[in-house]
Design a protein around this motif. Structure first.
Motif, PDB file in Angstrom:
ATOM      1  N   ASP A 120     -58.378-115.549 -48.809  1.00  0.00           N
ATOM      2  CA  ASP A 120     -57.012-115.004 -49.653  1.00  0.00           C
ATOM      3  C   ASP A 120     -55.817-115.508 -49.064  1.00  0.00           C
ATOM      4  O   ASP A 120     -54.883-114.944 -49.240  1.00  0.00           O
ATOM      5  N   THR A 121     -55.725-116.584 -48.474  1.00  0.00           N
ATOM      6  CA  THR A 121     -54.552-117.832 -48.086  1.00  0.00           C
ATOM      7  C   THR A 121     -54.352-118.657 -48.855  1.00  0.00           C
ATOM      8  O   THR A 121     -55.472-119.304 -49.275  1.00  0.00           O
ATOM      9  N   ILE A 122     -53.347-118.755 -49.432  1.00  0.00           N
ATOM     10  CA  ILE A 122     -52.759-119.553 -50.361  1.00  0.00           C
ATOM     11  C   ILE A 122     -51.847-120.771 -49.622  1.00  0.00           C
ATOM     12  O   ILE A 122     -50.917-120.364 -49.043  1.00  0.00           O
ATOM     13  N   PHE A 123     -52.173-121.851 -49.707  1.00  0.00           N
ATOM     14  CA  PHE A 123     -51.328-123.127 -49.061  1.00  0.00           C
ATOM     15  C   PHE A 123     -50.805-124.028 -50.412  1.00  0.00           C
ATOM     16  O   PHE A 123     -51.126-124.013 -51.368  1.00  0.00           O
ATOM     17  N   SER A 124     -49.752-124.447 -49.685  1.00  0.00           N
ATOM     18  CA  SER A 124     -49.221-125.753 -50.450  1.00  0.00           C
ATOM     19  C   SER A 124     -49.673-126.955 -49.464  1.00  0.00           C
ATOM     20  O   SER A 124     -49.230-126.916 -48.280  1.00  0.00           O
ATOM     21  N   VAL A 125     -50.467-127.653 -50.022  1.00  0.00           N
ATOM     22  CA  VAL A 125     -51.436-128.714 -49.141  1.00  0.00           C
ATOM     23  C   VAL A 125     -50.256-129.920 -48.879  1.00  0.00           C
ATOM     24  O   VAL A 125     -50.123-130.557 -47.666  1.00  0.00           O
ATOM     25  N   VAL A 126     -49.216-130.298 -49.862  1.00  0.00           N
ATOM     26  CA  VAL A 126     -48.328-131.148 -49.626  1.00  0.00           C
ATOM     27  C   VAL A 126     -47.320-130.818 -48.501  1.00  0.00           C
ATOM     28  O   VAL A 126     -46.825-131.712 -47.806  1.00  0.00           O
TER      29      VAL A 126
ATOM     30  N   TYR B 291     -49.120-114.797 -30.120  1.00  0.00           N
ATOM     31  CA  TYR B 291     -50.415-115.266 -30.673  1.00  0.00           C
ATOM     32  C   TYR B 291     -49.877-115.930 -32.112  1.00  0.00           C
ATOM     33  O   TYR B 291     -49.032-115.414 -32.681  1.00  0.00           O
ATOM     34  N   LEU B 292     -50.869-116.638 -32.773  1.00  0.00           N
ATOM     35  CA  LEU B 292     -50.721-116.975 -34.125  1.00  0.00           C
ATOM     36  C   LEU B 292     -51.778-116.149 -34.875  1.00  0.00           C
ATOM     37  O   LEU B 292     -52.704-116.008 -34.684  1.00  0.00           O
ATOM     38  N   THR B 293     -50.819-115.529 -36.009  1.00  0.00           N
ATOM     39  CA  THR B 293     -51.754-114.587 -36.805  1.00  0.00           C
ATOM     40  C   THR B 293     -52.434-115.292 -37.780  1.00  0.00           C
ATOM     41  O   THR B 293     -51.947-116.373 -38.648  1.00  0.00           O
ATOM     42  N   GLY B 294     -53.720-114.921 -38.010  1.00  0.00           N
ATOM     43  CA  GLY B 294     -54.793-115.745 -38.883  1.00  0.00           C
ATOM     44  C   GLY B 294     -54.506-115.672 -40.219  1.00  0.00           C
ATOM     45  O   GLY B 294     -54.677-116.917 -40.663  1.00  0.00           O
ATOM     46  N   GLY B 295     -54.169-114.755 -40.835  1.00  0.00           N
ATOM     47  CA  GLY B 295     -53.862-114.844 -42.326  1.00  0.00           C
ATOM     48  C   GLY B 295     -52.914-115.835 -42.787  1.00  0.00           C
ATOM     49  O   GLY B 295     -53.146-116.206 -43.963  1.00  0.00           O
ATOM     50  N   ALA B 296     -51.829-116.144 -42.041  1.00  0.00           N
ATOM     51  CA  ALA B 296     -50.917-116.965 -42.559  1.00  0.00           C
ATOM     52  C   ALA B 296     -51.648-118.512 -42.448  1.00  0.00           C
ATOM     53  O   ALA B 296     -51.090-119.444 -42.960  1.00  0.00           O
ATOM     54  N   GLY B 297     -52.600-118.778 -41.750  1.00  0.00           N
ATOM     55  CA  GLY B 297     -53.122-120.099 -41.650  1.00  0.00           C
ATOM     56  C   GLY B 297     -52.848-120.539 -40.419  1.00  0.00           C
ATOM     57  O   GLY B 297     -51.799-120.380 -39.710  1.00  0.00           O
TER      58      GLY B 297
ATOM     59  N   HIS C 277     -46.889-117.553 -43.686  1.00  0.00           N
ATOM     60  CA  HIS C 277     -46.504-116.004 -44.009  1.00  0.00           C
ATOM     61  C   HIS C 277     -47.821-115.322 -44.161  1.00  0.00           C
ATOM     62  O   HIS C 277     -48.760-115.733 -44.691  1.00  0.00           O
ATOM     63  N   GLN C 278     -47.896-114.421 -43.111  1.00  0.00           N
ATOM     64  CA  GLN C 278     -49.048-113.440 -43.153  1.00  0.00           C
ATOM     65  C   GLN C 278     -49.084-112.403 -44.237  1.00  0.00           C
ATOM     66  O   GLN C 278     -50.158-111.838 -44.519  1.00  0.00           O
ATOM     67  N   ALA C 279     -48.144-112.253 -45.149  1.00  0.00           N
ATOM     68  CA  ALA C 279     -48.227-111.372 -46.179  1.00  0.00           C
ATOM     69  C   ALA C 279     -47.808-112.130 -47.659  1.00  0.00           C
ATOM     70  O   ALA C 279     -47.920-113.396 -47.687  1.00  0.00           O
ATOM     71  N   ARG C 280     -47.558-111.459 -48.613  1.00  0.00           N
ATOM     72  CA  ARG C 280     -47.253-111.682 -49.782  1.00  0.00           C
ATOM     73  C   ARG C 280     -45.791-111.828 -50.168  1.00  0.00           C
ATOM     74  O   ARG C 280     -44.933-111.609 -49.405  1.00  0.00           O
TER      75      ARG C 280
ATOM     76  N   SER D 184     -47.413-121.350 -46.905  1.00  0.00           N
ATOM     77  CA  SER D 184     -48.593-120.338 -47.137  1.00  0.00           C
ATOM     78  C   SER D 184     -48.101-118.866 -47.409  1.00  0.00           C
ATOM     79  O   SER D 184     -46.956-118.627 -46.883  1.00  0.00           O
ATOM     80  N   PHE D 185     -49.016-118.176 -48.129  1.00  0.00           N
ATOM     81  CA  PHE D 185     -48.698-116.666 -48.282  1.00  0.00           C
ATOM     82  C   PHE D 185     -50.271-116.218 -48.137  1.00  0.00           C
ATOM     83  O   PHE D 185     -51.406-117.153 -48.328  1.00  0.00           O
ATOM     84  N   HIS D 186     -50.370-114.852 -47.811  1.00  0.00           N
ATOM     85  CA  HIS D 186     -51.720-114.355 -47.626  1.00  0.00           C
ATOM     86  C   HIS D 186     -51.812-113.005 -48.388  1.00  0.00           C
ATOM     87  O   HIS D 186     -50.729-112.293 -48.486  1.00  0.00           O
TER      88      HIS D 186
END
Length: 470
Positions: A322-328, A362-368, A417-420, A436-438
Motif C-alpha cells: 500500500d505504498t504509492i511511488f512516483s517512479v520518475v 532509522y528509515l520507516t518502511g511504509g514510506a519506501g 512519506h509514511q502516511a497519506r 511516495s505516500f503510504h
C-alpha cells in the motif's frame, strides 16, 4: 540613504535621548548586523547533502561580503557530531554556550534559500531581548498519525523547516536550561512538530507566522525552499529493482491497484508474499508474520541480493503493498547518489534519540526504502543483520540498528512519506515534490496517484509484466 521612516525614527531617538551613550544603546537594539545572527543548517553527512550545506554556507558569506558586513556565523550540524541534532533539542545547550553574544539563531535545512539582507530586515523588526520565535506556521486540519493523533489542531502552530525559523538567543538559552525529562518520547516522527510542543510546554512561547518566510520564491521573500533538481539525466529503470512486500490476504485488493498505478512502469519488480495463489502466481515466498516482519524483510534482502549480483542492478527499492511511488521522481533523486557506496535513503524516524547509548535513527518502511547494491550485499553477508526474532520490527532493526552496526548513517529525504497526503499540512506538501505516500486507509489510492504522480510518470512507457527468475 535612509528611508523617510528610518530618518524620522532617528530624529525621534535624538530628541528623546540626551546622552550619546543612550543613543548608541538604543540604535544597537534597532539595527541588526549580519554577525548578530547564527545560521544553523540541519545538515547530513552524506556527500550530496554535505556539499549542498557547504554551498549554502558560502552563499551566506558572499551575501554578507556584498553588504560589506561581517558575516553571520554558520553552523553545519553534521560537523558537530551531536547525536540526534536533526530533532533540534540536542543542539540547544551547545548553541547557547558557544554563541553567548549573538542575538538571533536561524535554523534551516540545506535546501533553504536565504536572502540575507531581507532576513536581517525581518529579524530586525523584533526586540531581540525578548523570547521570540518566528517562521512559516503550519497547522493540522485534523488529528493525524504522524502527530500522535493530537487533538490540538489549528490552534497549535509548528514551523515549516524547509523555510527555516528564527529564535532569539534569550529563547534558545531559556530552552537549553529546561529539563527534558518530561519530554522524552519513544519516537521522533516529525521533528518540527515535536520541537514546537517542547517550546510551548517549556516557555509558553508560540510560533509567530511571518509571510516573508515564504513557501515559494517571491520578490519580498527573506527565505524560501529550493525545490529538488536532479544531478544528471535520470538513471535507467534497468538499474533498479523494486520489491513489494505483501501477503495472501492482500493479493486481491492491493496488488491489482499498484500494478495499475506505479508498478506498471517498473521493468524489474518482484512481489514477496507468504504464498503464491491464483491472484499472484509470480509471488516469491518469504517468511510471514502478523507483526514486526523482520524475517520477511530479511528474506527479501537475501533474494534481492542474489538478483542484484546476477543482473547487476544498482538499487533496491522496498515498498509495502500500500505504498504509492512516483517512479520518475525516484529515478531523478537517485541521480544525486553514488550506487557504488553503501547508501540507504528514505524517511527518517528516531527511537529514544535522547538516549546517548541506545537511541538510534532509522528509515520507516511504509514510506519506501532505497538501498544501494553494496549495502544490500553487506547486510546479508556480514551476519550482523540477522533478525533477533521473526517478529522484530523490520524497519527499526534492519534500517536502524543494523545500519548503525555497519557504520552507515541513513539519508533522510522529506520527499518520502509514511502516511497519506491528508496527514500532512498543505503548505508542507506544497514546498516539495513528493516521491511516495503510504496507506490505503480511508482514501482512494488511484485518486492520490492521479493527483500527485500520474502526470510526472506519464513520460515512462507501460512495461509488460515480467517475472525475474534467479
Amino acid at each position: 540613504m535612509c528611508s523617510s521612516t528610518n530618518f524620522a525614527l532617528l530624529l525621534y531617538i535624538l530628541f528623546i535621548v540626551r546622552t550619546n551613550a543612550d543613543v548608541i544603546e538604543i540604535l544597537a537594539k534597532i539595527f541588526l548586523e549580519p554577525n548578530d545572527v547564527v545560521v544553523v543548517i540541519l545538515s547530513q553527512k552524506e556527500g550530496y547533502h554535505a556539499a549542498h550545506a557547504d554551498y549554502m554556507r558560502r552563499q551566506i558569506y558572499e551575501q554578507a561580503s556584498a553588504l560589506e558586513k561581517e558575516s553571520p556565523k554558520v553552523v553545519l550540524s553534521h560537523e558537530l557530531d551531536i547525536k540526534g541534532s536533526w530533532t533540534i533539542t540536542p543542539l540547544l545547550i551547545y548553541l547557547s554556550d558557544k554563541f553567548p553574544n549573538t542575538k538571533w539563531f536561524f535554523f534551516c535545512l540545506e535546501n533553504t534559500m536565504i536572502q540575507l539582507a531581507k532576513l536581517l530586515n525581518v529579524l530586525g523588526k523584533f526586540d531581540a531581548s525578548q523570547n521570540i520565535w518566528i517562521g512559516h506556521a503550519l497547522y493540522d486540519h485534523e488529528p493525524t498519525i504522524i502527530h500522535h493523533f493530537a487533538k490540538n489542531i489549528k490552534k497549535f502552530k509548528y514551523p515549516l523547516m524547509a523555510t527555516g525559523f528564527g529564535m532569539t538567543f534569550n529563547l534558545v538559552n531559556s530552552l537549553s536550561q529546561q529539563s527534558y525529562e518530561s519530554w522524552k518520547t519513544d519516537f521522533s516522527i516529525d521533528a518540527s512538530y515535536e520541537f514546537a510542543e517542547f517550546v510551548l510546554k517549556s516557555t509558553n512561547v508560540k510560533l509567530m507566522h511571518i509571510p516573508k518566510i515564504c513557501i515559494v520564491s517571491g520578490p519580498d521573500c527573506a527565505t524560501y525552499p529550493r525545490f529538488f533538481h536532479p544531478c544528471s539525466s535520470s538513471i535507467s529503470l534497468k538499474n533498479v529493482y523494486f520489491a513489494v512486500k505483501t501477503c495472501a490476504k492482500y493479493h486481491v485488493n492491493r496488488i491489482p491497484v499498484i500494478k495499475n498505478l506505479w508498478a506498471k512502469h517498473a521493468i524489474n519488480i518482484g512481489y514477496f508474499s507468504d504464498k503464491a495463489d491464483k491472484n499472484l502466481r509470480e509471488a516469491y515466498i518469504v517468511p510471514n508474520t502478523t507483526e514486526g516482519h523482520c524475517a520477511k524483510t530479511y528474506g527479501i534482502l537475501q533474494r534481492a541480493s542474489n538478483m542484484m549480483e546476477r543482473y547487476k542492478y544498482d538499487w533496491l527499492v522496498i515498498g509495502d503493498d500500500d505504498t504509492i511511488f512516483s517512479v520518475v521522481r525516484l529515478l531523478r533523486l537517485l541521480t544525486c547518489y553514488n550506487p557504488t557506496h553503501s547508501i540507504a535513503i528514505g524517511e527518517r524516524y528516531g527511537f529514544r534519540m535522547w538516549n546517548s547509548h541506545h537511541g538510534y535513527q532509522y528509515l520507516t518502511g511504509g514510506a519506501g526504502i532505497v538501498l544501494s547494491a553494496p549495502l544490500v550485499h553487506n547486510m546479508i553477508k556480514t551476519g550482523v543483520c540477522n533478525c533477533p526474532s521473526a517478529t522484530t520490527p523490520d524497519d527499526m532493526y534492519l534500517f536502524g540498528v543494523c545500519l548503525s552496526r555497519l557504520g552507515v548513517e541513513p539519508v533522510h529525504s522529506s520527499m518520502f512519506h509514511q502516511a497519506r497526503p491528508a496527514d500532512y499540512a498543505t503548505a508542507y506538501l506544497a514546498s516539495q515534490e513528493p516521491i511516495s505516500f503510504h496507506r490505503f486507509w480511508m482514501v482512494d489510492p488511484e485518486a492520490i496517484y492521479d493527483e500527485w504522480f500520474a502526470e510526472t510518470d506519464s513520460i515512462l512507457p507501460k512495461q509488460p509484466l515480467k517475472h525475474t527468475e534467479l
